[in-house]
Write a protein that holds these residues in place. Structure first.
Motif, mmCIF file in Angstrom:
data_model
loop_
_atom_site.group_PDB
_atom_site.id
_atom_site.type_symbol
_atom_site.label_atom_id
_atom_site.label_comp_id
_atom_site.label_asym_id
_atom_site.label_seq_id
_atom_site.Cartn_x
_atom_site.Cartn_y
_atom_site.Cartn_z
ATOM 1 N N PRO A 135 3.402 0.087 2.756
ATOM 2 C CA PRO A 135 3.800 0.185 1.337
ATOM 3 C C PRO A 135 2.772 0.924 0.482
ATOM 4 O O PRO A 135 3.130 1.711 -0.393
ATOM 5 C CB PRO A 135 3.923 -1.283 0.902
ATOM 6 C CG PRO A 135 4.129 -2.044 2.157
ATOM 7 C CD PRO A 135 3.350 -1.320 3.203
ATOM 8 N N ALA A 136 1.462 0.662 0.747
ATOM 9 C CA ALA A 136 0.424 1.335 -0.029
ATOM 10 C C ALA A 136 0.451 2.839 0.209
ATOM 11 O O ALA A 136 0.235 3.639 -0.716
ATOM 12 C CB ALA A 136 -0.951 0.770 0.327
ATOM 13 N N THR A 137 0.729 3.241 1.430
ATOM 14 C CA THR A 137 0.821 4.667 1.753
ATOM 15 C C THR A 137 1.990 5.316 1.021
ATOM 16 O O THR A 137 1.853 6.412 0.452
ATOM 17 C CB THR A 137 0.990 4.858 3.276
ATOM 18 O OG1 THR A 137 -0.164 4.349 3.947
ATOM 19 C CG2 THR A 137 1.182 6.321 3.621
ATOM 20 N N VAL A 138 3.145 4.644 1.027
ATOM 21 C CA VAL A 138 4.327 5.192 0.347
ATOM 22 C C VAL A 138 4.066 5.337 -1.148
ATOM 23 O O VAL A 138 4.392 6.372 -1.756
ATOM 24 C CB VAL A 138 5.551 4.288 0.596
ATOM 25 C CG1 VAL A 138 6.734 4.736 -0.249
ATOM 26 C CG2 VAL A 138 5.921 4.291 2.078
ATOM 27 N N VAL A 139 3.448 4.318 -1.749
ATOM 28 C CA VAL A 139 3.150 4.380 -3.188
ATOM 29 C C VAL A 139 2.141 5.493 -3.477
ATOM 30 O O VAL A 139 2.303 6.263 -4.432
ATOM 31 C CB VAL A 139 2.612 3.023 -3.692
ATOM 32 C CG1 VAL A 139 2.111 3.136 -5.122
ATOM 33 C CG2 VAL A 139 3.699 1.957 -3.600
ATOM 34 N N THR A 140 1.107 5.591 -2.649
ATOM 35 C CA THR A 140 0.089 6.626 -2.851
ATOM 36 C C THR A 140 0.691 8.020 -2.732
ATOM 37 O O THR A 140 0.386 8.920 -3.522
ATOM 38 C CB THR A 140 -1.048 6.463 -1.830
ATOM 39 O OG1 THR A 140 -1.606 5.153 -1.935
ATOM 40 C CG2 THR A 140 -2.150 7.487 -2.078
#
Length: 276
Positions: free
Chosen positions: A82-87
């Motif tokens: 999720p953090a990768t997608v948001v970033t």
């Protein structure tokens, strides 16, 4: 066509990764930026997909050796994906070829390289002291902290391609002090596969991947990794780690200096334009 200079660089990085276990991003991304003059965004995106390919092979080896704790991998991925997608969503609003993206990437990259260098030098002492003091951790807190570490790695890797190697391993050692080192390394590598693949595909969709460079790097790095793994027990690991730490510190200082110079120039130009 295969570029022999990129292949040679891939071989050297693969050799060092095989001997020391240091993540390729900490070595390859600075090489692409400083030696080949590749734009930081393209260097990061290219290195992410290159790392996804090389770490897939590493995870297969660890999988066959049963040195992967899939519970830990799932916890890390629960935070990192999720953090990768948001970033990536945030990065998509930047002009990746512009100065704002360049400044952001070089800033995060220099911080990640400094952290990796410190981990190489002091990581062993920190882990030994921690293991001597800590006997057992709360299971729920460990699970939560693992997800948070995954989220942090997702942000760092998506922006700089650095963090999934030495930093990830030390974080897992601190969270799971009684887990065998082989399983920690194997779990970290297995988690890096979806992390680098998703982040790399995101950069590819934003146009910051050079497939020609990836092919040339893989031609050199794959034999380099196998050869480095063969010599891993025949070369003083501590000496190599210290040399690598010094090199990473010097590279991080150079990148930070370039970033500061660029930021200063942008600020000066902005103030002159804003002045009446």
């Amino acid at each position: 066509m295969i570029d022999p200079l990129y292949s040679l660089s891939g071989f050297v990085v693969g050799l060092l990764v095989g001997m020391t276990g240091v993540g390729g991003g900490a070595l390859m991304t600075p090489i692409l930026i400083l030696l080949f003059g590749v734009h930081p965004a393209t260097a990061v995106g290219t290195d992410l997909l290159y790392a996804a390919a090389t770490k897939t092979g590493g995870s297969l080896v660890h999988g066959l050796a049963r040195s992967i704790d899939w519970r830990v991998v799932k916890r890390l991925a629960s935070g990192s994906v999720p953090a990768t997608v948001v970033t990536l969503a945030v990065l998509s609003h930047f002009n990746l070829s512009g100065e704002a993206a360049r400044s952001l990437i070089t800033l995060v990259l220099s911080v990640a390289l400094f952290a990796t260098a410190l981990v190489l030098v002091f990581g062993g002492s920190i882990v030994a002291a921690y293991r001597a003091r800590v006997s057992e951790l709360d299971a729920k807190r460990t699970a939560t902290n693992t997800v948070l570490v995954g989220a942090l790695l997702g942000v760092m890797v998506s922006i700089s391609s650095v963090g999934a190697g030495a930093i990830g391993v030390v974080a897992l050692v601190l969270l799971y002090p009684h887990m065998p080192v082989a399983k920690i390394v194997g779990s970290d590598i297995a988690h890096a596969v979806p992390l680098t693949l998703i982040a790399g595909l995101g950069h590819w969709m934003m146009g910051s991947v050079d497939w020609h460079i990836i092919a040339s790097l893989l031609v050199g790095s794959l034999p380099g990794i196998f050869l480095g793994s063969y010599f891993a027990n025949r070369v003083p690991e501590r000496t190599l780690q210290v040399v690598l730490a010094i090199a990473l510190f010097a590279v991080a200082s150079r990148i930070a200096y370039d970033h500061a110079s660029t930021a200063s120039a942008i600020f000066t130009a902005f103030t002159r334009r804003a002045a009446p």
